[in-house]
Enzyme design. Structure first.
Site, PDB file in Angstrom:
ATOM      1  N   ALA A 134      -0.470  -0.710   2.527  1.00  0.00           N
ATOM      2  CA  ALA A 134      -1.690  -1.274   1.960  1.00  0.00           C
ATOM      3  C   ALA A 134      -1.431  -1.561   0.483  1.00  0.00           C
ATOM      4  CB  ALA A 134      -2.834  -0.282   2.115  1.00  0.00           C
ATOM      5  N   GLY A 159       0.643   1.081   6.033  1.00  0.00           N
ATOM      6  CA  GLY A 159      -0.019   0.000   6.750  1.00  0.00           C
ATOM      7  C   GLY A 159       0.992  -0.990   7.310  1.00  0.00           C
ATOM      8  N   GLU A 219       2.080   0.386  10.459  1.00  0.00           N
ATOM      9  CA  GLU A 219       0.920   0.356  11.362  1.00  0.00           C
ATOM     10  C   GLU A 219       0.683  -1.055  11.914  1.00  0.00           C
ATOM     11  OE1 GLU A 219      -1.302   2.694   8.218  1.00  0.00           O
ATOM     12  OE2 GLU A 219      -2.242   3.462  10.032  1.00  0.00           O
ATOM     13  N   GLU A 255       1.647   7.851   3.578  1.00  0.00           N
ATOM     14  CA  GLU A 255       0.290   8.020   3.044  1.00  0.00           C
ATOM     15  C   GLU A 255       0.042   9.429   2.528  1.00  0.00           C
ATOM     16  OE1 GLU A 255       1.086   6.286   5.671  1.00  0.00           O
ATOM     17  OE2 GLU A 255      -0.174   4.504   5.847  1.00  0.00           O
TER      18      GLU A 255
HETATM   19  N1  3HC Z   1       0.646  -1.419  -3.324  1.00  0.00           N
HETATM   20  C1  3HC Z   1       0.678  -1.997  -4.537  1.00  0.00           C
HETATM   21  N2  3HC Z   1       1.768  -2.038  -5.323  1.00  0.00           N
HETATM   22  C2  3HC Z   1       2.886  -1.459  -4.851  1.00  0.00           C
HETATM   23  C3  3HC Z   1       2.922  -0.827  -3.599  1.00  0.00           C
HETATM   24  C4  3HC Z   1       1.742  -0.821  -2.808  1.00  0.00           C
HETATM   25  N3  3HC Z   1       1.696  -0.273  -1.585  1.00  0.00           N
HETATM   26  N4  3HC Z   1       4.172  -0.330  -3.408  1.00  0.00           N
HETATM   27  C5  3HC Z   1       4.883  -0.649  -4.500  1.00  0.00           C
HETATM   28  N5  3HC Z   1       4.102  -1.318  -5.378  1.00  0.00           N
HETATM   29  C6  3HC Z   1       4.528  -1.877  -6.667  1.00  0.00           C
HETATM   30  C7  3HC Z   1       4.983  -0.799  -7.649  1.00  0.00           C
HETATM   31  O1  3HC Z   1       3.895  -0.265  -8.367  1.00  0.00           O
HETATM   32  C8  3HC Z   1       5.961  -1.556  -8.525  1.00  0.00           C
HETATM   33  O2  3HC Z   1       5.190  -2.296  -9.432  1.00  0.00           O
HETATM   34  P1  3HC Z   1       5.765  -2.583 -10.901  1.00  0.00           P
HETATM   35  O3  3HC Z   1       7.059  -3.326 -10.695  1.00  0.00           O
HETATM   36  O4  3HC Z   1       4.678  -3.368 -11.533  1.00  0.00           O
HETATM   37  O5  3HC Z   1       5.960  -1.214 -11.510  1.00  0.00           O
HETATM   38  C9  3HC Z   1       6.586  -2.560  -7.559  1.00  0.00           C
HETATM   39  O6  3HC Z   1       5.693  -2.645  -6.433  1.00  0.00           O
HETATM   40  C10 3HC Z   1       7.954  -2.153  -7.042  1.00  0.00           C
HETATM   41  O7  3HC Z   1       7.879  -0.827  -6.545  1.00  0.00           O
HETATM   42  P2  3HC Z   1       9.054   0.234  -6.799  1.00  0.00           P
HETATM   43  O8  3HC Z   1       9.443   0.209  -8.227  1.00  0.00           O
HETATM   44  O9  3HC Z   1       8.586   1.498  -6.201  1.00  0.00           O
HETATM   45  O10 3HC Z   1      10.227  -0.440  -5.954  1.00  0.00           O
HETATM   46  P3  3HC Z   1      11.354   0.243  -5.075  1.00  0.00           P
HETATM   47  O11 3HC Z   1      12.180  -0.867  -4.560  1.00  0.00           O
HETATM   48  O12 3HC Z   1      11.974   1.372  -5.818  1.00  0.00           O
HETATM   49  O13 3HC Z   1      10.585   0.897  -3.835  1.00  0.00           O
HETATM   50  C11 3HC Z   1       9.051   0.995  -2.011  1.00  0.00           C
HETATM   51  C12 3HC Z   1       9.943   0.094  -2.904  1.00  0.00           C
HETATM   52  C13 3HC Z   1       9.929   1.935  -1.171  1.00  0.00           C
HETATM   53  C14 3HC Z   1       8.284   0.085  -1.107  1.00  0.00           C
HETATM   54  C15 3HC Z   1       8.135   1.831  -2.924  1.00  0.00           C
HETATM   55  O14 3HC Z   1       7.476   0.970  -3.829  1.00  0.00           O
HETATM   56  C16 3HC Z   1       7.048   2.584  -2.189  1.00  0.00           C
HETATM   57  O15 3HC Z   1       7.308   3.659  -1.669  1.00  0.00           O
HETATM   58  N6  3HC Z   1       5.822   2.036  -2.168  1.00  0.00           N
HETATM   59  C17 3HC Z   1       4.660   2.721  -1.630  1.00  0.00           C
HETATM   60  C18 3HC Z   1       4.656   2.714  -0.149  1.00  0.00           C
HETATM   61  C19 3HC Z   1       3.411   3.377   0.346  1.00  0.00           C
HETATM   62  O16 3HC Z   1       3.024   4.432  -0.096  1.00  0.00           O
HETATM   63  N7  3HC Z   1       2.776   2.728   1.340  1.00  0.00           N
HETATM   64  C20 3HC Z   1       1.594   3.253   1.917  1.00  0.00           C
HETATM   65  C21 3HC Z   1       0.426   2.689   1.194  1.00  0.00           C
HETATM   66  S1  3HC Z   1      -1.087   3.402   1.772  1.00  0.00           S
HETATM   67  C22 3HC Z   1      -1.402   2.645   3.210  1.00  0.00           C
HETATM   68  O17 3HC Z   1      -0.630   1.869   3.685  1.00  0.00           O
HETATM   69  C23 3HC Z   1      -2.706   3.006   3.837  1.00  0.00           C
HETATM   70  C24 3HC Z   1      -2.796   2.532   5.255  1.00  0.00           C
HETATM   71  O18 3HC Z   1      -2.548   3.594   6.107  1.00  0.00           O
HETATM   72  C25 3HC Z   1      -4.141   2.023   5.547  1.00  0.00           C
END
Ligand code: 3HC
Ligand code: NAI
Length: 703
Positions: free
Chosen positions: A77, A116, A119, A139
């Protein structure tokens, strides 16, 4: 594994939204997402996915492939949307369109399918992954659970136990593992071609349109003991966090309820977590860690030095651990000690640390030898001549460090970065001993240095951009969380810790036992309180027998032969076998008598007072550190405390926590203790007063 497929097809393309296109490769429709940097499910992605599914289903295409551009499949998400009102369309409407599609839908995954993103992939009828793709539901790390059906679909594909592991750890699994547990159906070397070929096969061989929601085969005989045992297994690691338990409850629901009821349960629990403080704190932390890497004023194109070889001076508690970080990523390290005995001792500790990790299965015995082979010992500082980076980790003594930097200056090649691991001393004074102060920087690791993720990078007044970029960059490469700060006694972390220490000592002299103080901080969420921490670090750090004058409890304990855990006696008595700590009545007596000698009145101190007197001086000091520009932003202070001292992440760190308490209440309490107890550390930080006036926040404050 499919490989070497050659694609020749006519591509017709429709741009559906700013981030989603619909393309046709002959008989196959491709829905292509391009939402940099990580293809998060922003509202225009959800809209494009929904529109794409509708148009593809009503087109002449016989199957549909969902694929992403850029470095990854959908990584979840869009976390930045969490703080605003929900924006249509819902993710579920797009997922329903995929799952109920009358044509085969294949998700083509590269990079990371997270949250997501996974998912969504679970709503395709089939999944094809690239060899390096990874799959996870992270998450839990954001204080949440997979709220888009993931909690009900994942256990149906992988079985309950694997789903529990993935959902409560948040850690991704590899493509190979995903294939083995049934999460994906094929690994394709050429992803796009492989996914299209798979989709064609699904049509030509009439594969069933598998909806994961309809499956129950892996959940039919799950024993209720699984959940009991699983909860026990994760209890210690997840203490205080709500989200892991909520994730377990969702998997229980998947086992006990039908799919629709399970989804309802998932939504109830998701909403509960979403409105709580823990998830806000954990989401804040996600961005805080990334913000810490951004350094205002440091030009983006600043070149850092490539670290091909590293030198470490001192093979004691810190030097050995620091060396391991570099050897772990294949960088040769030269450790220099003052004599061969100390050198042998230090290298033996490094070896035994590696061997312990190997015995637990973390690395192989070949890895132990490879890494030890990268570490060479010497008693001649001249061996640092070719090192790109030298980190000094000798005793905490300014004169000693200055004389060492003077020598390093004459030995090290031009361009080398000269770093000190000092925990509190003045980097400017150390730099002044060299003819190249711009090359000198603090790299403050935390103990044990091979384990703790925190790294304070301390810039002196004239430290160059190149040295800063190099220290931050190599810090990331060795797996640390670097935070840049300025020079002051104790930098960010220890300067705040010292303030907690002052009140902790006062409270035990007023009658609270060390064990009680520790318990209150443990209950707040710290892994241990200040006295257990002192015992672990060693009571004699910085203690000098020749000058000790019994003026503090710590000096008295050292004078009575207590050194902490290392000799089995400190504030606590330690069981030699289990290292279990028991309060020591003799120590309590010693503290009582010392307090009485000083005329300190003994009284009952409440747990609330213990907590306030421990935490508020730290918040106050944090605000002073921020106002002085020692920390760049409030969130940097939080990153230091969460990673360096185990401040409970689910409260967001000291600055975020203070904001959630309310800064006017924090100010009131600080003023109360300032007037009743006195002391410089209770002088309220003007920044707090200013933020109360302007309704501002410490965690969002930046310089
Ligand atoms: N939403 C918004 N921005 C995000 C994001 C997300 N889910 N994931 C990463 N970003 C942004 C970061 O803030 C960063 O922004 P910046 O360059 O402005 O600082 C940019 O994307 C790049 O991220 P990283 O520096 O972390 O890049 P990496 O290549 O090192 O890692 C990644 C990539 C493995 C995808 C890592 O970013 C990550 O783990 N992201 C989060 C994944 C996550 O937690 N997903 C679950 C979200 S909650 C959800 O999905 C709810 C659902 O169940 C309904
Ligand atoms: P230590 O006492 O365990 O090790 C210091 C080592 O330096 C000893 O092995 C000693 O023989 C060696 N040494 C002293 N003078 C030397 C010289 N001239 N040439 C070569 N080697 C020399 O100390 P520790 O705990 O490793 O601390 C080192 C530095 O790291 C200090 O500045 C300390 O403040 C800092 N630090 C310590 C932390 C801890 O928890 N122990 C945490 C973070 C920083």
């Amino acid at each position: 594994m499919t490989r070497g497929l050659i694609l020749t097809y006519f591509v017709a393309m429709t741009q559906l939204t700013q981030s989603v296109r619909l393309e046709f490769a002959d008989d196959i429709a491709l829905i292509r997402i391009d939402n940099p940097p990580v293809n998060a499910l922003s509202h225009h992605v959800r809209q494009g996915l929904l529109d794409g599914m509708k148009q593809a289903e009503s087109s002449e295409a016989s199957a549909i492939v969902l694929i992403c551009d850029g470095r990854t499949f959908i990584a979840g998400a869009d976390i930045t949307e969490f703080s605003g009102p929900p924006m249509p369309p819902s993710l579920q409407s797009a997922q329903d369109a995929m799952e109920n599609c009358t044509k085969p839908v294949v998700a083509a995954v590269h990079g990371t399918a997270l949250g997501g993103g996974l998912e969504v992939a679970l709503c395709a009828h089939y999944r094809v992954g690239s060899p390096s793709s990874q799959y996870g539901l992270p998450e839990v790390k954001l204080g949440l659970l997979p709220g888009a059906g993931g909690t009900q679909r994942l256990p149906r594909v992988t079985g309950a136990e694997k789903a529990l592991q993935m959902m409560t750890s948040g850690d991704p699994i590899s493509a190979e593992e995903a294939l083995t547990c049934g999460l994906i159906d094929e690994i394709a070397e050429e992803l796009e071609a492989g996914a299209i070929a798979f989709a064609r096969r699904a049509v030509s061989e009439s594969f069933p349109l598998l909806r994961i929601r309809d499956r129950n085969d892996k959940l039919s005989d799950v024993s209720s003991d699984l959940f009991k045992e699983f909860r026990q297994g994760i209890a210690r690691k997840t203490r205080g966090f709500l989200a892991p338990e909520y994730n377990v409850r969702c998997v229980e629901a998947a086992v006990q309820l039908d799919f629709e009821s399970g989804l309802e349960r998932e939504q109830e629990l998701f909403k509960d977590l979403m409105k709580g403080t823990q998830s806000k704190a954990q989401q804040y932390y996600f961005f805080a860690e990334r913000a810490a890497l951004k350094i205002p004023g440091l030009p983006k194109d600043t070149k850092s030095i490539d670290i091909a070889t590293c030198g470490i001076l001192g093979a004691g508690t810190m030097g050995g651990g620091i060396a391991m970080n570099f050897a772990n990523i294949g960088i040769p390290v030269t450790i220099v000690e003052r004599d061969s005995e100390a050198l042998e001792r230090g290298l033996a500790v490094v070896r035994s640390n590696y061997e312990r990790t190997a015995a637990r299965g973390g690395i192989t015995s070949d890895d132990v030898e490879t890494r030890m082979g990268l570490i060479s010992g010497s008693t001649d500082m001249g061996d640092f001549a070719d090192c790109d980076l030298v980190i000094e980790a000798v005793f905490e003594n300014l004169e000693l460090k200055k004389s060492i930097f003077e020598q390093l200056d004459s030995i090290c090649k031009p361009g080398a970065v000269l770093a000190s691991n000092t925990s509190a001393l003045d980097i400017n004074a150390i730099a002044s001993a060299t003819s190249r102060p711009e090359a000198v920087i603090g790299m403050h690791f935390f103990s044990p240095a091979n384990v703790m993720k925190m790294l304070e990078v301390v810039r002196g007044d004239v430290t160059s951009d190149i040295a800063i970029a190099t220290a931050m960059g190599i810090g990331r490469s060795i797996g640390k969380t670097p935070v840049l700060c300025g020079v002051c006694h104790g930098f960010v972390g220890n300067r705040m810790l010292f303030m907690r220490g002052i009140e902790a000592e006062k409270m035990i002299l007023e009658g609270a036992s060390p064990a009680r103080v520790d318990q209150v901080l443990f209950d707040f969420g710290f892994p241990m309180g200040p006295f257990a921490m002192s015992d672990l670090a060693g009571l004699d750090i910085g203690w000098d027998e020749t000058t000790s004058s019994g003026s503090t409890v710590r000096e008295l304990l050292c004078e009575s032969g207590r050194r902490g855990q290392k000799n089995g006696n400190g504030y606590y008595i330690y069981d030699p076998e289990t290292r279990a700590a028991t309060p020591d009545p003799e120590v309590e007596q010693l503290i009582r008598e010392f307090g009485e000698r000083q005329g300190i009145e003994q009284r009952e101190i409440s747990d609330q007072e213990i907590l306030e007197r421990s935490l508020y001086p730290m918040i106050n000091e944090g605000a002073k550190i921020l106002a002085e520009g020692i920390a760049i932003r409030g969130s940097d202070v939080d990153v230091v405390w969460i990673n360096g001292y185990g401040w409970p992440m689910y409260t967001g760190g000291p600055m975020f926590w203070a904001d959630t308490v309310g800064l006017s209440e924090v100010a009131e309490k600080i003023e109360h203790y300032s007037s009743t107890l006195g002391g410089d550390h209770w002088e309220i930080a003007p920044l707090i007063e200013q933020l109360v006036e302007t309704n501002g926040s410490l965690s969002a404050h930046s310089n």
